[in-house]
Design a protein around this motif. Sequence first.
Motif, PDB file in Angstrom:
ATOM      1  N   ARG A   1       0.868  -1.186   0.000  1.00 49.54           N
ATOM      2  CA  ARG A   1       0.000   0.000   0.000  1.00 49.54           C
ATOM      3  C   ARG A   1       0.907   1.239   0.000  1.00 49.54           C
ATOM      4  N   LEU A   2       1.536   1.466  -1.145  1.00 49.15           N
ATOM      5  CA  LEU A   2       2.635   2.423  -1.242  1.00 49.15           C
ATOM      6  C   LEU A   2       2.230   3.871  -1.003  1.00 49.15           C
ATOM      7  N   GLU A   3       1.131   4.300  -1.549  1.00 38.70           N
ATOM      8  CA  GLU A   3       0.710   5.691  -1.340  1.00 38.70           C
ATOM      9  C   GLU A   3       0.422   5.941   0.139  1.00 38.70           C
ATOM     10  N   GLU A   4      -0.273   5.025   0.790  1.00 35.84           N
ATOM     11  CA  GLU A   4      -0.539   5.165   2.221  1.00 35.84           C
ATOM     12  C   GLU A   4       0.770   5.135   3.015  1.00 35.84           C
ATOM     13  N   ALA A   5       1.689   4.285   2.604  1.00 37.78           N
ATOM     14  CA  ALA A   5       2.988   4.195   3.275  1.00 37.78           C
ATOM     15  C   ALA A   5       3.738   5.515   3.158  1.00 37.78           C
ATOM     16  N   ARG A   6       3.718   6.104   1.972  1.00 36.38           N
ATOM     17  CA  ARG A   6       4.400   7.381   1.767  1.00 36.38           C
ATOM     18  C   ARG A   6       3.809   8.453   2.675  1.00 36.38           C
ATOM     19  N   ILE A   7       2.489   8.540   2.722  1.00 38.64           N
ATOM     20  CA  ILE A   7       1.826   9.543   3.562  1.00 38.64           C
ATOM     21  C   ILE A   7       2.148   9.311   5.040  1.00 38.64           C
ATOM     22  N   ALA A   8       2.115   8.049   5.459  1.00 43.16           N
ATOM     23  CA  ALA A   8       2.413   7.714   6.858  1.00 43.16           C
ATOM     24  C   ALA A   8       3.857   8.074   7.207  1.00 43.16           C
ATOM     25  N   LEU A   9       4.768   7.801   6.287  1.00 39.76           N
ATOM     26  CA  LEU A   9       6.172   8.117   6.546  1.00 39.76           C
ATOM     27  C   LEU A   9       6.389   9.630   6.581  1.00 39.76           C
ATOM     28  N   GLU A  10       5.730  10.356   5.710  1.00 44.50           N
ATOM     29  CA  GLU A  10       5.838  11.820   5.757  1.00 44.50           C
ATOM     30  C   GLU A  10       5.339  12.371   7.086  1.00 44.50           C
ATOM     31  N   SER A  11       4.282  11.770   7.630  1.00 45.14           N
ATOM     32  CA  SER A  11       3.771  12.195   8.943  1.00 45.14           C
ATOM     33  C   SER A  11       4.802  11.946  10.038  1.00 45.14           C
ATOM     34  N   ALA A  12       5.451  10.789   9.990  1.00 48.23           N
ATOM     35  CA  ALA A  12       6.484  10.474  10.986  1.00 48.23           C
ATOM     36  C   ALA A  12       7.654  11.441  10.852  1.00 48.23           C
ATOM     37  N   LEU A  13       8.030  11.731   9.616  1.00 48.16           N
ATOM     38  CA  LEU A  13       9.165  12.627   9.381  1.00 48.16           C
ATOM     39  C   LEU A  13       8.869  14.065   9.809  1.00 48.16           C
ATOM     40  N   ALA A  14       7.605  14.431   9.872  1.00 48.61           N
ATOM     41  CA  ALA A  14       7.257  15.761  10.374  1.00 48.61           C
ATOM     42  C   ALA A  14       7.651  15.896  11.845  1.00 48.61           C
ATOM     43  N   TYR A  15       7.629  14.798  12.574  1.00 49.34           N
ATOM     44  CA  TYR A  15       8.056  14.800  13.977  1.00 49.34           C
ATOM     45  C   TYR A  15       9.556  14.558  14.120  1.00 49.34           C
ATOM     46  N   ASN A  16      10.099  13.665  13.294  1.00 50.28           N
ATOM     47  CA  ASN A  16      11.525  13.361  13.354  1.00 50.28           C
ATOM     48  C   ASN A  16      12.073  13.257  11.935  1.00 50.28           C
ATOM     49  N   PRO A  17      12.617  14.362  11.410  1.00 52.65           N
ATOM     50  CA  PRO A  17      13.125  14.357  10.037  1.00 52.65           C
ATOM     51  C   PRO A  17      14.384  13.511   9.853  1.00 52.65           C
ATOM     52  N   TRP A  18      14.939  12.965  10.937  1.00 53.22           N
ATOM     53  CA  TRP A  18      16.170  12.185  10.876  1.00 53.22           C
ATOM     54  C   TRP A  18      15.942  10.679  10.861  1.00 53.22           C
ATOM     55  N   LEU A  19      14.711  10.235  10.810  1.00 48.38           N
ATOM     56  CA  LEU A  19      14.450   8.794  10.793  1.00 48.38           C
ATOM     57  C   LEU A  19      15.224   8.132   9.658  1.00 48.38           C
ATOM     58  N   THR A  20      15.795   6.975   9.905  1.00 48.25           N
ATOM     59  CA  THR A  20      16.530   6.285   8.844  1.00 48.25           C
ATOM     60  C   THR A  20      15.605   5.896   7.695  1.00 48.25           C
ATOM     61  N   GLU A  21      14.330   5.725   7.974  1.00 52.37           N
ATOM     62  CA  GLU A  21      13.369   5.374   6.928  1.00 52.37           C
ATOM     63  C   GLU A  21      13.169   6.488   5.907  1.00 52.37           C
ATOM     64  N   ARG A  22      13.712   7.668   6.181  1.00 49.09           N
ATOM     65  CA  ARG A  22      13.553   8.801   5.251  1.00 49.09           C
ATOM     66  C   ARG A  22      14.096   8.473   3.867  1.00 49.09           C
ATOM     67  N   TYR A  23      15.048   7.555   3.811  1.00 49.87           N
ATOM     68  CA  TYR A  23      15.642   7.196   2.522  1.00 49.87           C
ATOM     69  C   TYR A  23      14.652   6.490   1.599  1.00 49.87           C
ATOM     70  N   LEU A  24      13.574   5.977   2.148  1.00 51.11           N
ATOM     71  CA  LEU A  24      12.546   5.366   1.296  1.00 51.11           C
ATOM     72  C   LEU A  24      11.880   6.408   0.389  1.00 51.11           C
TER      73      LEU A  24
END
Length: 191
Positions: free
Chosen positions: A154-177
């Motif tokens: 569910r890639l679009e949902e995953a992208r949105i969810a990851l962007e939400s997480a990065l709004a709190y922590n822009p340094w997450l290692t998952e940012r490379y996705l």
Amino acid sequence: MLCPVIPRFVCLVAFVCGAGGAMAVCPAPPDHSSQISALLGEIQSAETEHEARLIGNELWTYWADAPDAEAQAILDRGMTRRSAYDFLGALADFDLLIAYCPNYAEGYNQRAFVNYLRRDFARALVDLERALALSPRHVAAMSGRALSLYGLGRLEEARIALESALAYNPWLTERYLLAPGGPLDMEDVEL
């Protein structure tokens, strides 16, 4: 209470009901909202990934602060079992923790992590949704949700969810996705 040889359900009933048959009551989880807010502010202004990682470690001290000593012992044992790849033992502990403390987000987050490691992304997602309902700024649960959605395709949902997480922590290692050419790069995500 250790339950290695009796079925999980019997163990849960024995723990939750206690020896006298009265229902054990888990206290409310500690309120660390002000400390978490301060740390999230610090992590957003961190200048290096190392600095952000140290702040992230501090966040874990609050997320993993269980409501009482019994809940803490169960959480710690489950995390130790997970680290030793005893996923069934870890699941039993996190089931026990959730039965005892259904309003403690970390029980759900840890059970989700075990299910993620077992590649049971759908079960992980259910627990992550509950963890986030209880602790909406739990960045680890947010990134775990993104990874579980990714695992489910569910890639679009995953992208949105990851962007939400990065709004709190822009340094997450998952940012490379989300990086150009990454699996969640907007150019590559089919809408």
